[in-house]
Every structure is written in C-alpha cells, then in structure tokens.
Design a protein around this motif. Structure first.
Motif, PDB file in Angstrom:
ATOM      1  N   ARG A  53       0.801  -1.227   0.000  1.00 52.80           N
ATOM      2  CA  ARG A  53       0.000   0.000   0.000  1.00 52.80           C
ATOM      3  C   ARG A  53       0.833   1.275   0.000  1.00 52.80           C
ATOM      4  O   ARG A  53       0.616   2.173  -0.815  1.00 52.80           O
ATOM      5  N   THR A  54       1.760   1.380   0.937  1.00 55.98           N
ATOM      6  CA  THR A  54       2.486   2.646   1.090  1.00 55.98           C
ATOM      7  C   THR A  54       3.316   2.940  -0.160  1.00 55.98           C
ATOM      8  O   THR A  54       3.257   4.033  -0.722  1.00 55.98           O
ATOM      9  N   LEU A  55       4.071   1.946  -0.622  1.00 58.51           N
ATOM     10  CA  LEU A  55       4.919   2.162  -1.802  1.00 58.51           C
ATOM     11  C   LEU A  55       4.073   2.500  -3.028  1.00 58.51           C
ATOM     12  O   LEU A  55       4.351   3.471  -3.742  1.00 58.51           O
ATOM     13  N   ILE A 102      11.445   7.135   2.414  1.00 58.89           N
ATOM     14  CA  ILE A 102      12.288   6.042   2.923  1.00 58.89           C
ATOM     15  C   ILE A 102      11.547   5.184   3.944  1.00 58.89           C
ATOM     16  O   ILE A 102      10.891   5.700   4.851  1.00 58.89           O
ATOM     17  N   ARG A 103      11.653   3.869   3.770  1.00 57.88           N
ATOM     18  CA  ARG A 103      11.159   2.930   4.793  1.00 57.88           C
ATOM     19  C   ARG A 103      12.331   2.076   5.249  1.00 57.88           C
ATOM     20  O   ARG A 103      13.102   1.581   4.417  1.00 57.88           O
ATOM     21  N   THR A 104      12.472   1.940   6.550  1.00 65.15           N
ATOM     22  CA  THR A 104      13.575   1.128   7.090  1.00 65.15           C
ATOM     23  C   THR A 104      13.051   0.120   8.114  1.00 65.15           C
ATOM     24  O   THR A 104      11.987   0.314   8.702  1.00 65.15           O
ATOM     25  N   GLU A 131       7.580   5.065  13.958  1.00 67.26           N
ATOM     26  CA  GLU A 131       6.612   6.039  13.423  1.00 67.26           C
ATOM     27  C   GLU A 131       6.241   5.730  11.982  1.00 67.26           C
ATOM     28  O   GLU A 131       7.049   5.171  11.206  1.00 67.26           O
ATOM     29  N   HIS A 132       5.038   6.110  11.610  1.00 66.47           N
ATOM     30  CA  HIS A 132       4.572   6.004  10.219  1.00 66.47           C
ATOM     31  C   HIS A 132       3.613   7.187  10.010  1.00 66.47           C
ATOM     32  O   HIS A 132       2.396   7.023   9.925  1.00 66.47           O
ATOM     33  N   PRO A 133       4.197   8.402   9.924  1.00 66.86           N
ATOM     34  CA  PRO A 133       3.338   9.596   9.945  1.00 66.86           C
ATOM     35  C   PRO A 133       2.349   9.693   8.790  1.00 66.86           C
ATOM     36  O   PRO A 133       1.227  10.172   8.987  1.00 66.86           O
ATOM     37  N   THR A 134       2.726   9.238   7.584  1.00 65.83           N
ATOM     38  CA  THR A 134       1.774   9.418   6.463  1.00 65.83           C
ATOM     39  C   THR A 134       0.580   8.474   6.588  1.00 65.83           C
ATOM     40  O   THR A 134      -0.505   8.772   6.090  1.00 65.83           O
ATOM     41  N   GLN A 135       0.758   7.329   7.269  1.00 71.18           N
ATOM     42  CA  GLN A 135      -0.398   6.456   7.518  1.00 71.18           C
ATOM     43  C   GLN A 135      -1.316   7.101   8.557  1.00 71.18           C
ATOM     44  O   GLN A 135      -2.543   7.042   8.449  1.00 71.18           O
ATOM     45  N   ALA A 136      -0.720   7.750   9.569  1.00 68.87           N
ATOM     46  CA  ALA A 136      -1.553   8.416  10.584  1.00 68.87           C
ATOM     47  C   ALA A 136      -2.358   9.553   9.961  1.00 68.87           C
ATOM     48  O   ALA A 136      -3.539   9.735  10.280  1.00 68.87           O
ATOM     49  N   SER A 165       3.793  -1.867  16.625  1.00 66.94           N
ATOM     50  CA  SER A 165       3.158  -1.168  15.498  1.00 66.94           C
ATOM     51  C   SER A 165       3.509   0.313  15.452  1.00 66.94           C
ATOM     52  O   SER A 165       3.148   1.083  16.334  1.00 66.94           O
ATOM     53  N   ARG A 166       4.191   0.702  14.367  1.00 67.27           N
ATOM     54  CA  ARG A 166       4.496   2.135  14.176  1.00 67.27           C
ATOM     55  C   ARG A 166       3.233   2.900  13.804  1.00 67.27           C
ATOM     56  O   ARG A 166       3.101   4.079  14.094  1.00 67.27           O
ATOM     57  N   VAL A 167       2.274   2.194  13.150  1.00 58.53           N
ATOM     58  CA  VAL A 167       1.013   2.852  12.784  1.00 58.53           C
ATOM     59  C   VAL A 167       0.273   3.265  14.055  1.00 58.53           C
ATOM     60  O   VAL A 167      -0.226   4.394  14.173  1.00 58.53           O
ATOM     61  N   ALA A 168       0.223   2.351  15.034  1.00 60.53           N
ATOM     62  CA  ALA A 168      -0.472   2.667  16.295  1.00 60.53           C
ATOM     63  C   ALA A 168       0.193   3.857  16.981  1.00 60.53           C
ATOM     64  O   ALA A 168      -0.477   4.791  17.433  1.00 60.53           O
ATOM     65  N   LEU A 219      -5.024  -4.227  14.262  1.00 63.81           N
ATOM     66  CA  LEU A 219      -3.617  -4.296  13.832  1.00 63.81           C
ATOM     67  C   LEU A 219      -3.209  -5.734  13.579  1.00 63.81           C
ATOM     68  O   LEU A 219      -3.626  -6.637  14.306  1.00 63.81           O
ATOM     69  N   ARG A 220      -2.357  -5.895  12.595  1.00 64.52           N
ATOM     70  CA  ARG A 220      -1.751  -7.190  12.301  1.00 64.52           C
ATOM     71  C   ARG A 220      -0.722  -7.524  13.397  1.00 64.52           C
ATOM     72  O   ARG A 220      -0.114  -6.597  13.953  1.00 64.52           O
ATOM     73  N   ILE A 221      -0.525  -8.823  13.666  1.00 61.96           N
ATOM     74  CA  ILE A 221       0.594  -9.197  14.542  1.00 61.96           C
ATOM     75  C   ILE A 221       1.867  -8.997  13.717  1.00 61.96           C
ATOM     76  O   ILE A 221       2.016  -9.600  12.653  1.00 61.96           O
ATOM     77  N   GLN A 222       2.759  -8.116  14.198  1.00 64.09           N
ATOM     78  CA  GLN A 222       3.928  -7.709  13.403  1.00 64.09           C
ATOM     79  C   GLN A 222       5.063  -8.731  13.574  1.00 64.09           C
ATOM     80  O   GLN A 222       6.121  -8.408  14.132  1.00 64.09           O
ATOM     81  N   LYS A 223       4.824  -9.947  13.064  1.00 66.16           N
ATOM     82  CA  LYS A 223       5.753 -11.054  13.335  1.00 66.16           C
ATOM     83  C   LYS A 223       7.199 -10.733  12.997  1.00 66.16           C
ATOM     84  O   LYS A 223       8.120 -11.142  13.695  1.00 66.16           O
ATOM     85  N   GLU A 224       7.399 -10.020  11.888  1.00 64.85           N
ATOM     86  CA  GLU A 224       8.769  -9.748  11.457  1.00 64.85           C
ATOM     87  C   GLU A 224       9.487  -8.787  12.406  1.00 64.85           C
ATOM     88  O   GLU A 224      10.698  -8.607  12.316  1.00 64.85           O
ATOM     89  N   ARG A 225       8.737  -8.158  13.320  1.00 63.55           N
ATOM     90  CA  ARG A 225       9.381  -7.240  14.270  1.00 63.55           C
ATOM     91  C   ARG A 225       9.424  -7.839  15.676  1.00 63.55           C
ATOM     92  O   ARG A 225       9.724  -7.154  16.635  1.00 63.55           O
ATOM     93  N   ILE A 226       9.065  -9.136  15.784  1.00 67.22           N
ATOM     94  CA  ILE A 226       9.040  -9.768  17.110  1.00 67.22           C
ATOM     95  C   ILE A 226      10.029 -10.917  17.102  1.00 67.22           C
ATOM     96  O   ILE A 226       9.876 -11.869  16.321  1.00 67.22           O
ATOM     97  N   HIS A 260      -8.298  -0.605   9.400  1.00 65.42           N
ATOM     98  CA  HIS A 260      -7.112  -1.475   9.452  1.00 65.42           C
ATOM     99  C   HIS A 260      -6.123  -0.911   8.434  1.00 65.42           C
ATOM    100  O   HIS A 260      -6.499  -0.680   7.291  1.00 65.42           O
ATOM    101  N   PRO A 261      -4.862  -0.681   8.843  1.00 62.58           N
ATOM    102  CA  PRO A 261      -3.909  -0.089   7.886  1.00 62.58           C
ATOM    103  C   PRO A 261      -3.490  -1.051   6.788  1.00 62.58           C
ATOM    104  O   PRO A 261      -2.908  -0.625   5.777  1.00 62.58           O
ATOM    105  N   GLY A 262      -3.794  -2.373   6.977  1.00 58.31           N
ATOM    106  CA  GLY A 262      -3.335  -3.389   6.050  1.00 58.31           C
ATOM    107  C   GLY A 262      -1.845  -3.634   6.261  1.00 58.31           C
ATOM    108  O   GLY A 262      -1.175  -2.808   6.856  1.00 58.31           O
ATOM    109  N   PRO A 263      -1.323  -4.754   5.811  1.00 60.49           N
ATOM    110  CA  PRO A 263      -2.039  -5.879   5.228  1.00 60.49           C
ATOM    111  C   PRO A 263      -2.894  -6.604   6.267  1.00 60.49           C
ATOM    112  O   PRO A 263      -2.451  -6.765   7.408  1.00 60.49           O
TER     113      PRO A 263
HETATM  114  C1  NCD Z   1       1.735  -1.072   8.088  1.00 58.96           C
HETATM  115  C2  NCD Z   1       3.217  -0.889   8.151  1.00 58.96           C
HETATM  116  O1  NCD Z   1       3.954  -1.292   7.243  1.00 58.96           O
HETATM  117  O2  NCD Z   1       3.631  -0.330   9.142  1.00 58.96           O
HETATM  118  N1  NCD Z   1       1.129  -1.043   6.855  1.00 58.96           N
HETATM  119  C3  NCD Z   1       1.048   0.096   6.112  1.00 58.96           C
HETATM  120  O3  NCD Z   1       2.008   0.800   5.926  1.00 58.96           O
HETATM  121  N2  NCD Z   1      -0.151   0.402   5.589  1.00 58.96           N
HETATM  122  C4  NCD Z   1       1.189  -2.061   9.009  1.00 58.96           C
HETATM  123  C5  NCD Z   1       1.717  -3.466   9.038  1.00 58.96           C
HETATM  124  O4  NCD Z   1       2.762  -3.789   8.498  1.00 58.96           O
HETATM  125  O5  NCD Z   1       1.044  -4.284   9.658  1.00 58.96           O
END
Ligand code: NCD
Length: 302
Positions: A53-55, A102-104, A131-136, A165-168, A219-226, A260-263
């Motif tokens: 979505r973001t890209l 940029i996303r890191t 942080e994910h300011p443009t999603q907020a 979650s940076r979105v939260a 919110l999705r469970i952010q498995k890749e960050r846990i 839901h911000p997705g995915p």
């Molecule tokens: C989120 C992200 O990448 O932080 N998705 C998004 O940018 N719309 C949420 C997520 O990865 O679960």
C-alpha cells in the motif's frame, strides 16, 4: 512560516501543516486533477522493507502529479553488495532527487539523514516500530471524511499488537493531539513497554473496548518485528481479539467505523465478514492513502 521539508514523525507537523494537508487531501479525494503540479521534480522511493500500500500509493501519487518517480528495487540493489544506508541515500541525492521517501527496518535510522540532507525533502514511510506519519494522516483524514469535522471527544479503540506497530504509535500521537479519546485493547505481551502518552484507557478485553467505540482500528501481529514471535499463538490470540460479526453485533455501536492499515490477516485479527462488511472503511483508507500522499508531495515540493 517555515516550510515542511522533513516529515519523519507526527510531531514534525504544525497545526497549520495538518490543516493544509487535510484540505489538499480532500481536494484530491474529490479527484481535483493537478496534472503536472510536480513536473520537473524527482522523487525517489527507497524501501528497505516490504510494502504494498504505502509504496504503491506514493508511486501512483508521484506519477499522477507528473514527477519523475524512481523506486529502488532492494532485491537487485547494491545494498546487497554491502553498501550502507547512508551511502545509498547520498547516491540518490547526488542523482538529483528533490524528495526521498524512505522505509527502514530499524527504528530511528532515518533520523541519521535529517541533518545530512539539508533542504532536501525527506518522508518517513515507516521506520521499525517507531513512526509512520503518512499512515496516521491517512487515518485521520479517513475519520474526518466519514465522521465529519470534529475529532474531539471521539472514542478511538486501537486493538492488537500496539507494542510493535508504528502505525499505532503515530495514530495515538496524532489523534490524541486532535482531541480523540484513545483506548488500547491488547493482551499484556502486545502492550507497549512504557505507557504511551495520549492513551486514556487500557484494557485486555475487546468486549469492554468495543462498547463505546466510534472507531475501532485493528492491527496485524507484526511477526517480522518480534524476535520471540514463535511463542505467540495466533489461535489463542484470535479466540480473544479477532473482531468477528458476532462481537461487532453484540458489543459495538451500529455505526462504528472499522479500520485497518493493512495488510490484513483474515481469520487472525479480523474476520472476512467484518473486513468486507458494511462498517469496514479499509478500502476507503486505501483510497484516502493515495489522496494524502498526493497532498503531502504537493505541499512539500511546490
Ligand atoms: C503497516 C506498516 O507497514 O507499518 N502497513 C502500512 O504501511 N499500511 C502495518 C503493518 O505492516 O502491519
């Protein structure tokens, strides 16, 4: 008034920036075309982590406003040959990029570039768990679009993996600043380590959280960050925290907005029926996401 040229965190936005970006986003939502508004500008998207979505929202926004838009494909880039983040960013700058998106994976890594990039524009498209300011801004504009002018006093419930979650985090900062009451619903292991400023109520019970909600964000469970993600049982989580049709009908207001911000992971944090149901604003968020990225690029570059 200083021009916004770094959007790394919600706190970089002044009240005026938020008003201007919101107004422009609503114009772009109404499909007011500004073809060519970014003609001659070069925008580079550097995504060091997966994104749909973001890209794509940024790419669509950049191309439809007439910018030269380039996206570095990480799978084939020199990052795989050992080039550092800072050198990759400097390379794109030397090629004449006016704005870098940029996303890191690493929280706060993008801050390194704040002083190094001078007047050049920089947008944080998500950094680690921070942080994910443009999603907020997208979520704020979606709520305004559906619920009207006034966010003050609105009850917003954020349910799920708030810790990672940076979105939260960005939504809590922005929506509480605008006067919303924020409730966090999560099991202990998904609560942030330190209480978050701006949260008025925390509960382990989705039923309790739902009762007065005007908006519920899942919110999705952010498995890749846990790191210990294998210890978390998806089934155990969804038995208590998945929003399904039955919980929605029993505990929530009839007109609650489900976001839901997705995915989305159907059957884990949200049932298919709720995701596709009448209360769901998920695809409105996606549409707003393009309008908001157009507005932000327009606002920062013109
Ligand atoms: C989120 C992200 O990448 O932080 N998705 C998004 O940018 N719309 C949420 C997520 O990865 O679960």
């Amino acid at each position: 008034m200083e021009k916004l040229n770094k959007l790394l965190r919600v706190d970089d936005l002044s009240d005026r920036d938020l008003v201007n970006i919101t107004d422009l986003s609503f114009e772009y939502m109404r499909e007011k075309v500004s073809e060519g508004v970014l003609k001659g500008k070069v925008v580079a998207n550097l995504f060091f982590e997966n994104s749909t979505r973001t890209l794509l929202a940024f790419e669509i926004a950049e191309k439809s406003l007439g910018a030269v838009s380039v996206t570095l494909n990480m799978a084939t880039s020199s990052v795989n040959k050992g080039e550092t983040f800072v050198d990759t960013v400097a390379t794109l700058e030397a090629m004449g990029a006016d704005l870098l998106v940029i996303r890191t994976k690493d929280s706060g890594l993008i801050d390194l570039m704040e002083d190094k990039t001078g007047d050049r524009c920089l947008i944080n498209a998500g950094d680690g768990v921070r942080e994910h300011p443009t999603q907020a801004i997208t979520d704020y504009c979606t709520i305004r679009h559906l619920r009207g002018e006034n966010i003050t006093g609105l009850n917003v419930v954020i349910c799920g993996d708030v810790r990672h979650s940076r979105v939260a985090k960005s939504n809590i900062r922005l929506l509480s600043k605008c006067g919303a009451n924020i409730t966090v619903v999560a099991p202990e292991y998904f609560l942030p380590e330190k209480p978050l400023k701006g949260v008025s109520f925390v509960t382990h019970s989705l039923e309790e959280g739902l009762r007065n909600a005007d908006v519920v964000m899942l919110l999705r469970i952010q498995k890749e960050r846990i790191s210990e993600s294998s210890a978390i049982s998806e089934n155990g989580y969804s038995a208590l925290y998945m929003l399904n049709e039955e919980k929605l009908a029993t505990f929530a207001k009839k007109d609650v907005v489900v976001m839901h911000p997705g995915p989305i992971n159907r059957g884990v944090e949200i049932s298919g029926g709720v995701a596709d149901g009448a209360n769901s604003a998920i695809l409105t968020q996606v549409r707003m996401g393009v309008a908001v990225r157009k507005a932000i690029l327009h606002y920062m570059l013109v």
